[in-house]
Write an enzyme that holds these catalytic residues in place. Structure first.
Site, PDB file in Angstrom:
ATOM      1  N   ASP A 194      60.422  38.072  19.737  1.00  0.00           N
ATOM      2  CA  ASP A 194      60.587  37.143  20.855  1.00  0.00           C
ATOM      3  C   ASP A 194      61.686  36.141  20.549  1.00  0.00           C
ATOM      4  O   ASP A 194      62.469  35.757  21.418  1.00  0.00           O
ATOM      5  CB  ASP A 194      59.271  36.385  21.121  1.00  0.00           C
TER       6      ASP A 194
ATOM      7  N   ASP B 237      64.913  35.368  22.687  1.00  0.00           N
ATOM      8  CA  ASP B 237      65.221  34.023  23.170  1.00  0.00           C
ATOM      9  C   ASP B 237      66.624  33.603  22.757  1.00  0.00           C
ATOM     10  O   ASP B 237      67.332  32.932  23.509  1.00  0.00           O
ATOM     11  CB  ASP B 237      64.208  33.008  22.626  1.00  0.00           C
TER      12      ASP B 237
ATOM     13  N   GLU C 164      49.840  61.510  42.223  1.00  0.00           N
ATOM     14  CA  GLU C 164      50.035  60.179  41.639  1.00  0.00           C
ATOM     15  C   GLU C 164      48.757  59.381  41.826  1.00  0.00           C
ATOM     16  O   GLU C 164      47.975  59.669  42.730  1.00  0.00           O
ATOM     17  CB  GLU C 164      51.144  59.418  42.386  1.00  0.00           C
TER      18      GLU C 164
ATOM     19  N   ASP D  90      46.034  50.154  43.822  1.00  0.00           N
ATOM     20  CA  ASP D  90      45.471  49.258  44.825  1.00  0.00           C
ATOM     21  C   ASP D  90      46.225  47.936  44.831  1.00  0.00           C
ATOM     22  O   ASP D  90      45.781  46.933  44.284  1.00  0.00           O
ATOM     23  CB  ASP D  90      43.984  49.043  44.534  1.00  0.00           C
TER      24      ASP D  90
ATOM     25  N   TYR E 151      55.370  49.145  40.505  1.00  0.00           N
ATOM     26  CA  TYR E 151      55.493  50.568  40.192  1.00  0.00           C
ATOM     27  C   TYR E 151      56.309  51.230  41.298  1.00  0.00           C
ATOM     28  O   TYR E 151      55.949  51.138  42.470  1.00  0.00           O
ATOM     29  CB  TYR E 151      54.116  51.220  40.126  1.00  0.00           C
TER      30      TYR E 151
ATOM     31  N   LYS F 168      51.693  64.333  47.200  1.00  0.00           N
ATOM     32  CA  LYS F 168      52.914  64.456  47.994  1.00  0.00           C
ATOM     33  C   LYS F 168      53.520  65.842  47.803  1.00  0.00           C
ATOM     34  O   LYS F 168      53.546  66.347  46.675  1.00  0.00           O
ATOM     35  CB  LYS F 168      53.937  63.403  47.541  1.00  0.00           C
TER      36      LYS F 168
ATOM     37  N   LYS G 125      40.737  59.499  48.624  1.00  0.00           N
ATOM     38  CA  LYS G 125      40.089  58.223  48.281  1.00  0.00           C
ATOM     39  C   LYS G 125      38.869  58.480  47.411  1.00  0.00           C
ATOM     40  O   LYS G 125      38.022  59.297  47.769  1.00  0.00           O
ATOM     41  CB  LYS G 125      39.657  57.482  49.566  1.00  0.00           C
TER      42      LYS G 125
ATOM     43  N   CYS H 160      17.059  20.641  46.929  1.00  0.00           N
ATOM     44  CA  CYS H 160      17.463  21.381  45.733  1.00  0.00           C
ATOM     45  C   CYS H 160      16.280  22.178  45.193  1.00  0.00           C
ATOM     46  O   CYS H 160      15.201  21.617  44.988  1.00  0.00           O
ATOM     47  CB  CYS H 160      17.982  20.427  44.663  1.00  0.00           C
TER      48      CYS H 160
ATOM     49  N   CYS I 266      15.444  20.455  41.530  1.00  0.00           N
ATOM     50  CA  CYS I 266      14.961  19.083  41.344  1.00  0.00           C
ATOM     51  C   CYS I 266      14.356  18.482  42.610  1.00  0.00           C
ATOM     52  O   CYS I 266      13.784  17.398  42.573  1.00  0.00           O
ATOM     53  CB  CYS I 266      16.084  18.185  40.833  1.00  0.00           C
TER      54      CYS I 266
ATOM     55  N   CYS J   8      23.641  19.776  45.664  1.00  0.00           N
ATOM     56  CA  CYS J   8      22.629  18.871  45.144  1.00  0.00           C
ATOM     57  C   CYS J   8      23.401  17.703  44.545  1.00  0.00           C
ATOM     58  O   CYS J   8      24.240  17.894  43.670  1.00  0.00           O
ATOM     59  CB  CYS J   8      21.808  19.575  44.061  1.00  0.00           C
TER      60      CYS J   8
ATOM     61  N   CYS K  99      19.887  16.388  37.990  1.00  0.00           N
ATOM     62  CA  CYS K  99      19.219  17.659  38.283  1.00  0.00           C
ATOM     63  C   CYS K  99      19.306  18.567  37.052  1.00  0.00           C
ATOM     64  O   CYS K  99      20.391  18.813  36.534  1.00  0.00           O
ATOM     65  CB  CYS K  99      19.895  18.321  39.480  1.00  0.00           C
TER      66      CYS K  99
HETATM   67  S1  IVH Z   1      53.201  56.781  49.225  1.00  0.00           S
HETATM   68  C1  IVH Z   1      54.405  57.326  53.645  1.00  0.00           C
HETATM   69  N1  IVH Z   1      52.243  56.532  46.752  1.00  0.00           N
HETATM   70  O1  IVH Z   1      48.733  53.404  49.732  1.00  0.00           O
HETATM   71  C2  IVH Z   1      54.040  57.194  52.223  1.00  0.00           C
HETATM   72  N2  IVH Z   1      51.471  55.047  48.422  1.00  0.00           N
HETATM   73  O2  IVH Z   1      47.352  54.357  52.122  1.00  0.00           O
HETATM   74  C3  IVH Z   1      53.120  56.076  51.876  1.00  0.00           C
HETATM   75  N3  IVH Z   1      49.855  53.403  47.656  1.00  0.00           N
HETATM   76  O3  IVH Z   1      50.842  51.886  52.059  1.00  0.00           O
HETATM   77  C4  IVH Z   1      53.202  55.568  50.528  1.00  0.00           C
HETATM   78  N4  IVH Z   1      49.803  54.049  45.551  1.00  0.00           N
HETATM   79  O4  IVH Z   1      50.619  50.773  49.752  1.00  0.00           O
HETATM   80  C5  IVH Z   1      52.218  56.076  48.021  1.00  0.00           C
HETATM   81  N5  IVH Z   1      51.473  56.395  44.552  1.00  0.00           N
HETATM   82  C6  IVH Z   1      51.457  55.949  45.801  1.00  0.00           C
HETATM   83  C7  IVH Z   1      50.664  54.854  46.199  1.00  0.00           C
HETATM   84  C8  IVH Z   1      50.690  54.445  47.531  1.00  0.00           C
HETATM   85  C9  IVH Z   1      49.343  53.188  46.426  1.00  0.00           C
HETATM   86  C10 IVH Z   1      49.509  52.638  48.872  1.00  0.00           C
HETATM   87  C11 IVH Z   1      50.692  52.174  49.674  1.00  0.00           C
HETATM   88  C12 IVH Z   1      50.500  52.755  51.040  1.00  0.00           C
HETATM   89  C13 IVH Z   1      49.038  53.046  51.055  1.00  0.00           C
HETATM   90  C14 IVH Z   1      48.731  54.172  52.015  1.00  0.00           C
END
Ligand code: IVH
Length: 701
Positions: free
Chosen positions: A35, A39, A116, A120, A236, A302, A326, A421, A424, A439, A444
């Site tokens: 580090d 720096d 992939e 979230d 990412y 995809k 999902k 409460c 107490c 409270c 208490c």
């Molecule tokens: S592809 C049209 N790849 O999931 C293509 N989306 O439910 C849409 N998300 O709005 C995006 N990981 O925010 C893609 N590896 C991933 C993802 C991803 C999370 C989210 C993204 C999208 C939502 C769709």
């Protein structure tokens, strides 16, 4: 003959080096330099840029957190809509999707899928354009918005360390990428950063964020880039576009190119030959969920070939060539058996649902929070109801809704929010405009218990051995007071409730060895260790004491600033709201809370008591150490965590001196961000330069 590099060349080289090391550190998680070395590079670059301001460009690594707080965000249209995905919840639905994909393509064509993780977080579009020296530089970061129009959050996106501010021409060439392109991907807040953020929010009396996604979304939309920089978001990358069109022939190549040019690409991605490969990937991905350190809620599949993607096109809102599998929500249905009312340190009363135990995502859930009276009303929930319970990212389970169908009859008993409460008996109060009932009885027992636990916490007075069970024993209570209303043993027999040994924090410091020895499972060793810990805590200092008092909105940083500013408890407790507001970062709300705290007689008594007992009530600078004896320091620039005053105090406390100007006699210059001429002078005189980490290391010695 070789000529010396021009400042412009030096700046350029430094930037490339820094960028390379940032990439190794933040993206690869495999730094090659310390580090301090990093720096030093950064400081050198800053010094050069200070001398030659005309060389500063927005993609310089010094400019990540350059942005001013903003007033709002500008709306900008996306190059092509940011769509969502259709969902599949089981293998059958996946196979049906695969069937549709294949029937949309000529039978002779083979296909591949890329799997992939579904991160979230929130999706983001980053636009890169022509920068200096043939590089591509980050021009704009947009949120998804409504899919067609996003919000320009560039200043905030720039603070994310895994977003490259520029991509060198060499890298562009290796990856066959133009200077103008668009990256799409996901911004996520790692779980550890989420937990830390919520701890800070709670310490400041603010409501915690519900889950990392909300926290990330809130963070990216704050108007304060400094806050974003502290939160450690990650980005990412998963799409590479040019003029709204996918640039490369396959998604596999896209991910490889993104990695090559320095973006963070999630390592758990796999190209497979058919839907069986997809199903196999999903089976392996789901257990990963608990180990990643960030939240995922499924797998995105995809179609690999860009040409095939084009041929399949889109339905209204989603591409036909991709789908989201999902994971089963970490949720379950169970029965609400009862509601207990828990009293916190501040007196806040929280309704806690007692549930028929139910297994959710590998954890048995028996309780869930109902937050407050308003939430109970909103849900319309009654005791005996079946409820849908969700376990989100690292938060207490919550009840999302009442289940009302023929298999799940409704309950009958209204949940009655107490007017007094539960511990107490004193009448509960609600400040106008606030949702929480409190409270307000300062004695208490439930509050005292929470106060003591807070006082002993590691981040406060750090009294080892004074945990849940010990505090309960000292108070003569059951360890689960506040959750259970009936005091019984596991076998159901009533426990003998002993006379409390202590009633206040002050009493802790009056505890006698014999008293402790009278407790269950406390031998001589335990008693002596605890007494030593309690004694040691007396010298923790003003910051810790202030923190320990649990004044609303006074977290660690505020406590430190107050201690530094006022120097003693005496000065602080007599300060007016106006004087308090004169402290950096203390606003009217905090000032008011402090004044109110010291206006309460019980609090005054506690402070007097603690002072009389010999607790240190001054800022931590009294004891002069010897670690830095005979050394002179000069401070310059902004240090990452210490303020100038704090650094000075700590150096002086360790026996060192702090001087305002650099000379040959200076032992060390401690340089932070935006260090100026003092740093240069030190370099020219050959004075050693330290960063904050190195200083802290020396202070330890
Ligand atoms: S592809 C049209 N790849 O999931 C293509 N989306 O439910 C849409 N998300 O709005 C995006 N990981 O925010 C893609 N590896 C991933 C993802 C991803 C999370 C989210 C993204 C999208 C939502 C769709």
């Amino acid at each position: 003959m070789a000529t010396a590099p021009t400042p412009e060349e030096q700046v350029q080289t430094l930037r490339e080096q820094i960028q390379h090391h940032e990439y190794l550190y933040y993206v690869q998680d495999a730094p090659e330099i310390t580090d301090a070395q990093y720096d030093a590079l950064m400081n050198h670059l800053k010094a050069l840029e200070e001398q030659h301001p005309e060389l500063i460009t927005p993609d310089s690594p010094t400019q990540r957190v350059g942005g001013k707080p903003r007033e709002g965000f500008v709306k900008v249209a996306h190059s092509r809509p940011m769509l969502s995905l259709d969902n599949a919840y089981n293998d059958e639905e996946l196979r049906a999707w695969d069937q549709r994909v294949r029937s949309g393509l000529p039978a002779s064509e083979t296909l591949r899928y890329v799997c992939e993780l579904k991160l979230d977080g929130l999706s983001m579009a980053l636009h890169y354009g022509t920068g200096t020296h043939g590089a591509a530089h980050l021009e704009r970061g947009l949120t998804r918005g409504d899919g067609t129009i996003g919000e320009d959050v560039t200043t905030n996106v720039r603070t994310i360390r895994t977003v490259p501010l520029s991509v060198s021409p060499k890298k562009l060439e290796t990856a066959h990428m133009p200077q103008n392109f668009e990256i799409r991907g996901e911004v996520v807040l790692p779980q550890a950063a989420f937990v830390k953020m919520n701890e800070e929010r709670e310490a400041q009396g603010m409501a915690p964020a519900a889950n990392p996604r909300n926290a990330a979304a809130g963070t990216i939309r704050t108007l304060e880039p400094n806050i974003v920089a502290q939160r450690r978001l990650d980005f990412y990358a998963y799409f590479l576009l040019r003029d709204g069109e996918t640039l490369l022939p396959t998604h596999t190549e896209t991910l490889a190119a993104l990695k090559t040019v320095g973006f963070l690409v999630n390592p758990h991605a796999k190209t497979v030959d058919n839907i069986d490969g997809v199903i196999d990937f999903i089976a392996k991905a789901e257990p990963l969920r608990e180990t990643l350190g960030y939240e995922i809620d499924g797998v995105v599949i995809k179609l690999d070939s860009t040409a095939q993607q084009r041929r399949l096109g889109f339905t209204g809102k989603a591409p036909r060539w991709a789908i989201a599998y999902k994971f089963a929500a970490r949720a379950g249905i169970t029965r609400l058996e009862d509601v207990h009312f828990q009293v916190g340190r501040t007196g806040k009363v929280t309704p806690v649902a007692v549930l028929t135990p139910v297994l959710i995502g590998g954890t048995t859930v028996t309780r869930a929070t109902l937050h407050n009276a308003d939430e109970i009303a909103r849900l319309g929930v009654k005791i005996g109801d079946f409820v849908q319970v969700e376990r989100g990212g690292d938060v207490i389970p919550k009840i999302v809704e009442v289940v009302d169908d023929k298999d799940h009859p409704r309950g009958k008993d209204e949940i009655v929010f107490p007017t007094n409460c539960p511990i107490c008996g004193s009448e509960l109060m609600r400040v106008e405009g606030e949702v929480d009932w409190r409270c307000v009885n300062n004695s208490c027992p439930a509050r005292v218990r929470e106060e003591l636990l807070h006082w002993s916490a590691r981040s406060v007075m750090n009294i080892e051995g004074l945990g849940d069970a010990m505090v309960a024993q000292l108070l003569g209570q059951s360890a689960s007071l506040g959750e259970e209303t009936d005091v019984v043993t596991e076998e159901g027999a009533p426990i003998e409730v002993r006379k409390p040994l202590i009633h206040t924090i002050g009493d802790l410091y009056r505890l006698k060895r014999e008293q402790l020895l009278g407790l269950e499972r406390v031998g001589e060793k335990t008693a002596d260790a605890l007494l030593a810990q309690i004694e040691r805590s007396k010298s923790a200092g003003l910051t810790r004491v202030l923190l320990g008092l649990g004044i609303r909105f006074v977290g660690e940083r505020t406590a430190q600033l107050l201690a530094q500013h006022f120097g003693s408890m005496e000065a602080l407790r007599n300060a007016t709201a106006e004087e308090l507001e004169a402290v950096n970062e203390v606003g009217p709300k905090v000032a008011q809370a402090i004044v109110e705290f010291f206006a309460v007689e019980k609090n005054q008594q506690l402070v007097d008591d603690l002072t009389g007992l010999g607790l240190t009530m001054t800022a931590e600078k009294k004891v002069v150490g010897t670690a830095l004896e005979g050394m002179t320091f000069v401070l310059t620039g902004t240090l990452p965590t210490l303020t100038r005053e704090e650094a000075k105090e700590r150096i002086e406390a360790a026996g060192g001196k702090v001087s305002g100007s650099v000379s040959k006699k200076t032992s060390y210059v401690v340089a932070g961000e935006e260090a100026g001429s003092k740093l240069e002078k030190a370099e020219s005189l050959g004075v050693k330069i330290l960063d904050e980490a190195a200083l802290l290391e020396m202070l330890k010695g």
